[in-house]
Scaffold this motif. Sequence first.
Motif, PDB file in Angstrom:
ATOM      1  N   LYS A   1       2.851   1.020  15.913  1.00 50.13           N
ATOM      2  CA  LYS A   1       2.959   1.518  14.533  1.00 50.13           C
ATOM      3  C   LYS A   1       3.535   2.920  14.571  1.00 50.13           C
ATOM      4  O   LYS A   1       3.388   3.630  15.564  1.00 50.13           O
ATOM      5  N   MET A   2       4.168   3.286  13.485  1.00 48.22           N
ATOM      6  CA  MET A   2       4.694   4.650  13.383  1.00 48.22           C
ATOM      7  C   MET A   2       3.775   5.494  12.510  1.00 48.22           C
ATOM      8  O   MET A   2       3.193   5.007  11.537  1.00 48.22           O
TER       9      MET A   2
ATOM     10  N   GLU B   1      -3.715   4.392   3.360  1.00 49.40           N
ATOM     11  CA  GLU B   1      -2.347   4.731   2.955  1.00 49.40           C
ATOM     12  C   GLU B   1      -1.524   3.443   2.875  1.00 49.40           C
ATOM     13  O   GLU B   1      -1.839   2.455   3.554  1.00 49.40           O
TER      14      GLU B   1
ATOM     15  N   GLU C   1       1.910   1.154   3.234  1.00 49.10           N
ATOM     16  CA  GLU C   1       3.042   1.080   4.172  1.00 49.10           C
ATOM     17  C   GLU C   1       3.777  -0.258   4.034  1.00 49.10           C
ATOM     18  O   GLU C   1       3.233  -1.206   3.472  1.00 49.10           O
TER      19      GLU C   1
ATOM     20  N   GLU D   1      -2.856   0.601   5.390  1.00 48.54           N
ATOM     21  CA  GLU D   1      -3.389   1.014   6.686  1.00 48.54           C
ATOM     22  C   GLU D   1      -4.607   1.907   6.477  1.00 48.54           C
ATOM     23  O   GLU D   1      -4.576   2.834   5.659  1.00 48.54           O
TER      24      GLU D   1
ATOM     25  N   ILE E   1      -6.645   4.612   8.293  1.00 47.37           N
ATOM     26  CA  ILE E   1      -6.659   5.509   9.452  1.00 47.37           C
ATOM     27  C   ILE E   1      -8.042   6.135   9.572  1.00 47.37           C
ATOM     28  O   ILE E   1      -8.739   6.320   8.563  1.00 47.37           O
TER      29      ILE E   1
ATOM     30  N   ALA F   1       3.601   5.823   6.405  1.00 43.57           N
ATOM     31  CA  ALA F   1       3.014   5.902   5.059  1.00 43.57           C
ATOM     32  C   ALA F   1       4.033   6.249   3.984  1.00 43.57           C
ATOM     33  O   ALA F   1       4.800   7.197   4.124  1.00 43.57           O
TER      34      ALA F   1
HETATM   35 MG    MG Z   1       0.022   5.059   8.872  1.00 46.20          MG
END
Ligand code: MG
Length: 261
Positions: A60-61, A105, A107, A138, A140, A232
């Motif tokens: 993932k980025m 967030e 995505e 996502e 986090i 995000a």
């Molecule tokens: Mg993210």
Amino acid sequence: MQGVYKELAEYLVKAETEKYETQRVTADLKSDLTVEEGYLVQEEIVKMKLAEGRKIIGPKMGLTSRAKMTQMNVDEPIYGYVFDYMLIENGGTVHLSDLIHPKVEAEIAFVIGKDIEGPGITGAQVLAATDYVVPALEIIDSRYENFNFTLPDVVADNASTSRVVLGNSLKKPATMDLDLVGVTMSINGEIKELGAGAAVLGHPANSIAMLANMLAKKGDKIRKGDVILSGAITGAVMLADGDQVVGKFDGFQDVTFKVQA
Ligand code: MG
Ligand code: 0L1
């Protein structure tokens, strides 16, 4: 030296597994940790999880928005890895008791149809190698107190990766302009964050191209079958017991989950 990275990986995985916030690695455990070494710690975390039988869903980025990069004083995004145990079904429940201090967030995820091997990969090549794009939320959950970290810390901490809710509607990327996809993220009926795909490095495919080029520097690549979060589109919002989270992505069905203690 390798032993140090393994010890730091164990320190971070223990915080994740036992669900407590911990001091950042650079506070005193290893104050001179570099970003490159942060990735060595992350690699040890990946090895530990694979050894436990976990499966990688995809890389993932993170830190892909200009605002987050400015805040962290960096000019390059980072990557981490999503594992099978992190997936929550669309409409499902995130339990706070499983996590530390989660934020959410919005995505766009890419379902990769062909291996993508850098260097020199462009967004157009990514789109050509992508089977589907899917909206995602996502969650986090930095293992560090108050999400307080430096760049090497957050890289070592697998880019704060914790949970992912993937939507049910899959689209061929050629059918839409992903940079123009408008997104709202609501909690309990109130819009908390909004944005468009262009918030991710101008176009979410650019982020996946950058990932391929970053992986190439260590002789790795994006693989067919990877499901990759591109970064995000919205800011991240703290979750609380009873929250009902809805991500609306123009052209897709909603992505939702609820939060329980
Ligand atoms: Mg993210
Ligand atoms: O997915 C992300 O962009 C998270 C990167 C790490 C930064 C954070 O935890 O806020």
